[in-house]
Design an enzyme around this catalytic site. Structure first.
Site, PDB file in Angstrom:
ATOM      1  N   CYS A 125       0.576  -1.278  -0.418  1.00 21.76           N
ATOM      2  CA  CYS A 125      -0.056   0.124   0.165  1.00 21.76           C
ATOM      3  C   CYS A 125       1.036   1.442   0.128  1.00 21.76           C
ATOM      4  CB  CYS A 125      -0.933  -0.290   1.347  1.00 21.76           C
ATOM      5  SG  CYS A 125      -2.244  -1.010   2.017  1.00 21.76           S
ATOM      6  N   ASP A 135      -1.818  -3.354   8.083  1.00 25.81           N
ATOM      7  CA  ASP A 135      -2.802  -3.681   8.126  1.00 25.81           C
ATOM      8  C   ASP A 135      -2.645  -5.390   7.630  1.00 25.81           C
ATOM      9  OD1 ASP A 135      -3.324  -1.795   9.447  1.00 25.81           O
ATOM     10  OD2 ASP A 135      -5.538  -1.600   8.971  1.00 25.81           O
ATOM     11  N   CYS A 192      -1.928   3.422   2.748  1.00 29.65           N
ATOM     12  CA  CYS A 192      -2.821   2.040   3.886  1.00 29.65           C
ATOM     13  C   CYS A 192      -4.160   3.144   4.876  1.00 29.65           C
ATOM     14  CB  CYS A 192      -2.329   1.380   4.879  1.00 29.65           C
ATOM     15  SG  CYS A 192      -2.998   0.045   5.657  1.00 29.65           S
ATOM     16  N   ASP A 193      -4.547   2.547   5.361  1.00 37.04           N
ATOM     17  CA  ASP A 193      -6.082   3.239   5.945  1.00 37.04           C
ATOM     18  C   ASP A 193      -5.813   3.957   6.834  1.00 37.04           C
ATOM     19  OD1 ASP A 193      -5.857   0.290   6.473  1.00 37.04           O
ATOM     20  OD2 ASP A 193      -7.877   0.254   7.337  1.00 37.04           O
ATOM     21  N   CYS A 253      -5.527  -1.935  -0.569  1.00 39.81           N
ATOM     22  CA  CYS A 253      -6.329  -3.514  -0.597  1.00 39.81           C
ATOM     23  C   CYS A 253      -7.604  -3.062  -1.602  1.00 39.81           C
ATOM     24  CB  CYS A 253      -6.914  -3.798   0.366  1.00 39.81           C
ATOM     25  SG  CYS A 253      -5.146  -4.548   1.732  1.00 39.81           S
ATOM     26  N   SER A 282     -12.041  -5.147   9.503  1.00 39.50           N
ATOM     27  CA  SER A 282     -11.551  -4.829   8.612  1.00 39.50           C
ATOM     28  C   SER A 282     -12.236  -4.275   7.910  1.00 39.50           C
ATOM     29  CB  SER A 282     -10.639  -5.996   8.352  1.00 39.50           C
ATOM     30  OG  SER A 282     -10.049  -5.617   6.557  1.00 39.50           O
TER      31      SER A 282
END
Length: 571
Positions: A61, A94, A135-136, A208, A486
């Site tokens: 990511c 993650d 990433c988140d 993702c 998630s």
């Protein structure tokens, strides 16, 4: 979308912050340092744009974000009156950390990112900020940091990954690898195919690929107005993402000239737009945590009940993984998030007057967007034929969640579940339960002591939910937790239970064979045990020893608010 700016740099004070360092004759050592990094005399009058990425090699990511940051720096430096200065902050993968104690650091990283952006840019007096997250937790961390400083800012999403391919498996992604474990436990996948799925799930750079947390947050932040149009749906490896980076110099100068700041953009109505997009696309439960935290950073009142109000009137239209079919790259092919927003705006579901980082309103940004059509695509459904008539994120209350909880009910799981409790203290205990056959159809798995204080860090339960699906129990069992999920989670799940076990929540007193009732129609979650029995259990309850006694997890546990307040640490 191309950006042009009008006016001349000298007409507007673009360097209102950096001039503290560059124009003050009593700061000779400061100015010597600038010469040391290569400044020329004319650079001292320029506005300084801090370009922060969460670039690091160890995560797909994030591994390309430094390159995107470098491209943005070139765009900034090529824009008259600006100079770009790159810096970096951390990230947590993650996908790598899930299923281990390392996942406790994931949500904590949001606070570290926000703190580090505020610290670096505040100390260095940058006039504007560009953040490049992957990433988140990177994204809300970036927005919170920029909001605290409240200087002209743009977020450039690193972009989504391409789908993986292997044999007859379609659109492989990170969740495919997790669910393969459940299939292996069940014995329904060969060793060769198990290895093949793992080898091919992640084909390169990008976040993702389904409507998981990263793509959910990118979409909601674009709807919020803090990213350029198409940022959330431009794939990581695409000409469109490259073009987006090339446009950042003129775009950030426009914000500087007009002095448009995060607080001008991130209004109550803008957050309603963001929540609407989350509901329409079928996004991650984590959006609740993060949008609450972002709203807190700009002092916009927002509660979990606001999510329910919007869910009640907003149908789910997105046919995306993990619950359904498509990936973010598929939405890019039909016109991306702007095309969905155009449809919603025309239907009266968005606030078109909200300002954005283009310097224009939502309605102005969408004025020339082609209408979304439904004859040749089934990625986004029409309002007349929704996947679910109300939002998939439901806020549940009851004796198990007096302070609230978040359920993800996309339509195919059913809306009610009554079952027998099977209690697990943490996810490893749960995985052992799957392997030993302790969990059966009709059970409600209870995973506790993993909240923001109890874990500490409120890790995601992707490994347990994926194992549940892979083991064939996803349609016959429910799962509740004081942890979180998630964006890749699907099934009948309820998380963010408040109060958590270690803060006196009833989830800490549940015992095997208790009956739990979950109703996502009346939005209730209750333990069907008498008040007298609950009182007896409270007398006997022994609070678990803290799992962290020093370091960042300890500090987090001491300062964090509960999930219904966004797990913020600075309120």
């Amino acid at each position: 979308m191309e950006f042009k700016y009008n006016g001349k740099a000298e007409e507007v004070e673009l360097n209102k912050y950096s001039k503290t360092l560059t124009q003050d004759e009593t700061q000779p050592a400061t100015q010597a340092m600038f010469y040391g990094i290569g400044f020329k005399d004319d650079d001292f009058a320029k506005a300084q744009v801090g370009i922060v990425s969460m670039d690091w090699d160890g995560n797909p990511c994030n591994m390309h974000l430094g390159q995107l940051g470098g491209q943005i720096k070139k765009s900034v430096n090529a824009t008259d009156g600006l100079v770009g200065l790159q810096f970096h902050t951390i990230g947590v993968s993650d996908g790598i950390a899930n299923g281990t104690d390392g996942m406790r650091y994931s949500l904590v990283s949001r606070e570290v990112i926000a703190d580090s952006i505020e610290t670096n840019a505040g100390a260095e007096y940058y006039d504007a900020l560009v953040a490049v997250p992957g990433c988140d937790k990177n994204m809300p961390g970036s927005i919170i940091g920029m909001a605290r400083l409240n200087r002209p800012s743009i977020m450039v999403y690193g972009g989504t990954i391409k789908p993986g391919k292997y044999k007859d498996y379609e659109s492989l992604n990170i969740v495919s690898a997790f669910e393969a474990l459940g299939e292996k436990i069940k014995g329904s996948i060969s060793d060769e195919d198990y290895h093949g799925v793992i080898c091919n799930s992640i084909p390169g750079a990008g976040a993702c690929g389904g409507m998981y947390t990263a793509n959910t947050l990118a979409s909601s932040i674009e709807a919020l107005g803090m990213s350029l149009p198409y940022s959330s749906s431009n794939p990581a490896v695409s000409p469109e993402k490259q073009n987006e980076c090339d446009n950042i110099g003129p775009a950030i100068k426009l914000l500087l000239e007009k002095d448009i700041k995060p607080t001008d953009i991130m209004t109550r109505e803008a957050f309603e737009n963001a929540i609407t997009i989350v509901m329409v696309l079928g996004g991650s439960t984590n959006a609740v945590l993060h949008l609450l935290a972002m709203a807190n950073a700009v002092d916009v009142p927002l509660t979990i009940d606001d999510f329910q109000k919007i869910a009640d009137k907003t149908p789910m239209l997105g046919n995306f993984k993990p619950s359904y079919k498509y990936m973010m790259e598929d939405m890019h092919k039909i016109g991306g998030v702007p095309r969905v927003m155009k449809y919603l705006l025309d239907k009266g579901m968005l606030h078109g007057e909200c300002l954005t980082v283009t310097g224009k309103t939502v309605a102005e940004n969408l004025a020339d967007i082609e209408p979304l059509e439904f004859e040749t695509q089934d990625i986004i459904f029409p309002l007349e034929k929704p996947i679910k008539v109300t939002g998939h994120l439901q806020i549940l209350y009851g004796n198990l969640a007096e302070g609230g909880s978040v359920a993800k009910i996309t339509g195919k799981e059913g809306e009610k579940f009554t079952g027998t409790a099977r209690v697990f203290d943490g996810e490893q205990h749960f995985i052992e339960g799957i392997e030993s056959g302790r969990l059966h159809a009709g059970d409600v798995a209870v995973i506790r002591n993993i909240g923001p204080v109890g874990a500490p860090g409120m890790p995601e339960m992707l490994k347990p939910t994926s194992a549940l699906i892979g083991a064939g129990l996803g349609e016959s069992c429910a799962l509740i937790t004081d942890g979180r999920f998630s964006g890749g989670t699907h099934g009948f799940v309820v998380g963010h239970i408040v109060p958590e076990a270690v803060n006196g929540g009833l989830i800490g007193l549940v015992e095997d064979d208790d009956i739990i009732e979950i109703d996502a129609v009346t939005n209730k979650i209750n333990l069907l045990v008498s008040d007298e029995e609950i009182a007896k259990r409270r007398v006997k309850y022994v609070l678990p020893e803290p799992k962290a006694k020093r370091g960042v997890l300890y500090k987090y546990a001491k300062t964090v608010l509960d999930a219904s307040h966004g797990c913020v640490t600075d309120a």
